[in-house]
Design an enzyme around this catalytic site. Sequence first.
Site, PDB file in Angstrom:
ATOM      1  N   ASN A   9       7.855  -4.633   2.190  1.00  0.00           N
ATOM      2  CA  ASN A   9       7.943  -6.012   2.664  1.00  0.00           C
ATOM      3  C   ASN A   9       6.547  -6.610   2.527  1.00  0.00           C
ATOM      4  O   ASN A   9       5.668  -6.307   3.325  1.00  0.00           O
ATOM      5  CB  ASN A   9       8.413  -6.037   4.126  1.00  0.00           C
ATOM      6  CG  ASN A   9       8.392  -7.448   4.709  1.00  0.00           C
ATOM      7  OD1 ASN A   9       8.177  -8.418   3.983  1.00  0.00           O
ATOM      8  ND2 ASN A   9       8.602  -7.564   6.013  1.00  0.00           N
ATOM      9  N   LYS A  11       5.638  -9.535   3.057  1.00  0.00           N
ATOM     10  CA  LYS A  11       5.385 -10.636   3.988  1.00  0.00           C
ATOM     11  C   LYS A  11       4.747 -11.810   3.208  1.00  0.00           C
ATOM     12  O   LYS A  11       5.048 -11.978   2.030  1.00  0.00           O
ATOM     13  CB  LYS A  11       4.537 -10.155   5.172  1.00  0.00           C
ATOM     14  CG  LYS A  11       5.180  -8.907   5.827  1.00  0.00           C
ATOM     15  CD  LYS A  11       4.593  -8.520   7.135  1.00  0.00           C
ATOM     16  CE  LYS A  11       5.315  -7.275   7.655  1.00  0.00           C
ATOM     17  NZ  LYS A  11       4.892  -6.898   8.994  1.00  0.00           N
ATOM     18  N   GLU A  96       9.147 -10.879  13.104  1.00  0.00           N
ATOM     19  CA  GLU A  96       8.262 -12.037  12.944  1.00  0.00           C
ATOM     20  C   GLU A  96       9.071 -13.331  12.864  1.00  0.00           C
ATOM     21  O   GLU A  96       8.623 -14.384  13.322  1.00  0.00           O
ATOM     22  CB  GLU A  96       7.378 -11.835  11.696  1.00  0.00           C
ATOM     23  CG  GLU A  96       6.320 -10.760  11.967  1.00  0.00           C
ATOM     24  CD  GLU A  96       5.886  -9.961  10.753  1.00  0.00           C
ATOM     25  OE1 GLU A  96       6.140 -10.388   9.614  1.00  0.00           O
ATOM     26  OE2 GLU A  96       5.282  -8.879  10.963  1.00  0.00           O
ATOM     27  N   GLU A 165      12.544  -1.357  13.603  1.00  0.00           N
ATOM     28  CA  GLU A 165      11.118  -1.682  13.575  1.00  0.00           C
ATOM     29  C   GLU A 165      10.635  -2.002  14.989  1.00  0.00           C
ATOM     30  O   GLU A 165      10.749  -3.156  15.441  1.00  0.00           O
ATOM     31  CB  GLU A 165      10.872  -2.898  12.673  1.00  0.00           C
ATOM     32  CG  GLU A 165      11.252  -2.686  11.230  1.00  0.00           C
ATOM     33  CD  GLU A 165      10.423  -3.555  10.284  1.00  0.00           C
ATOM     34  OE1 GLU A 165       9.904  -3.000   9.317  1.00  0.00           O
ATOM     35  OE2 GLU A 165      10.270  -4.765  10.534  1.00  0.00           O
ATOM     36  N   SER A 209       3.975   0.457  10.656  1.00  0.00           N
ATOM     37  CA  SER A 209       2.803   1.275  10.324  1.00  0.00           C
ATOM     38  C   SER A 209       3.157   2.567   9.600  1.00  0.00           C
ATOM     39  O   SER A 209       2.493   3.585   9.771  1.00  0.00           O
ATOM     40  CB  SER A 209       1.964   1.560  11.576  1.00  0.00           C
ATOM     41  OG  SER A 209       1.496   0.345  12.134  1.00  0.00           O
TER      42      SER A 209
HETATM   43  P1  13P Z   1       3.570  -2.636   8.720  1.00  0.00           P
HETATM   44  O1  13P Z   1       3.993  -1.508   7.822  1.00  0.00           O
HETATM   45  O2  13P Z   1       2.437  -3.448   8.166  1.00  0.00           O
HETATM   46  O3  13P Z   1       3.351  -2.176  10.124  1.00  0.00           O
HETATM   47  O4  13P Z   1       4.798  -3.667   8.771  1.00  0.00           O
HETATM   48  C1  13P Z   1       6.070  -3.170   9.021  1.00  0.00           C
HETATM   49  C2  13P Z   1       7.046  -4.261   8.804  1.00  0.00           C
HETATM   50  O5  13P Z   1       7.100  -5.212   9.548  1.00  0.00           O
HETATM   51  C3  13P Z   1       7.927  -4.157   7.630  1.00  0.00           C
HETATM   52  O6  13P Z   1       8.923  -5.112   7.670  1.00  0.00           O
END
Ligand code: 13P
Length: 247
Positions: A9, A11, A96, A165, A209
């Site tokens: 992802n 983002k 988010e 998550e 993470s």
């Molecule tokens: P991180 O791997 O940066 O913690 O993000 C996880 C996430 O939100 C994947 O959708």
Amino acid sequence: MKKKLIAGNWKMNGSLAANDALVKALLAGLPAGASDVALCVPSVYLAQLQDLVRGSRIELGAQDVSAHESGAYTGELSGAMLKEFGVRYAIVGHSERRLYHGESDQLVAAKAKSALASGVTPIVCVGETLAEREAGKTEEVVKRQLAAVIHANGHCISEIVVAYEPVWAIGTGKTASPEQAQQVHGVLRTQLKAASAQADRIHILYGGSMNAANAAQLLAQPDIDGGLVGGASLKAQDFLSIIAAAA
Ligand code: 13P
């Protein structure tokens, strides 16, 4: 046993130049096909990614999808539009979006339904905040979030992907321990089994993470069928190590 699914992802990260370099490095280092791989990228880059991954085993994903088919919904993208760009997956209900865009369980369920109707597989995210975990409410929260999606989608539920998550583990470097993650994945599997005779084929991904160092242990858990990877998916070597750990 089903193949693991490792989905990145991105983002709100990337640029035409950075995407080109990252995807080329991934394609050059991709280990033989023991796991499924997807990249969920900002929608403006889908056309670029479609060209870059053509003929490879990397699948494309979006990070959201509208609950509506078409019409006066400024800024939204329909499942059919995503499909035109070769999109296989769409993340729905990422924490988010729940937090910054006020997305409710019902809206997330409607988005999952709209994705399925367009032939796009929704990756439905669920997860508790730190305060909810400390209050002993983890199970209650994730079950409520998933129940809305089950309720709206009936027998189609076997076509979704679920991602657990924990909000406190996202982008914090604090990973859920393999035992903590498995415990919640087990709860989600039981809930899916009560809704579908085919719940065993549903992928339940862990996200929060996940990195090159902790992926193997997480992925070894019986109900962890892959990962939804944020930060580490932006670095070719790290993401390739996670893909290798899933093999
Ligand atoms: P991180 O791997 O940066 O913690 O993000 C996880 C996430 O939100 C994947 O959708």
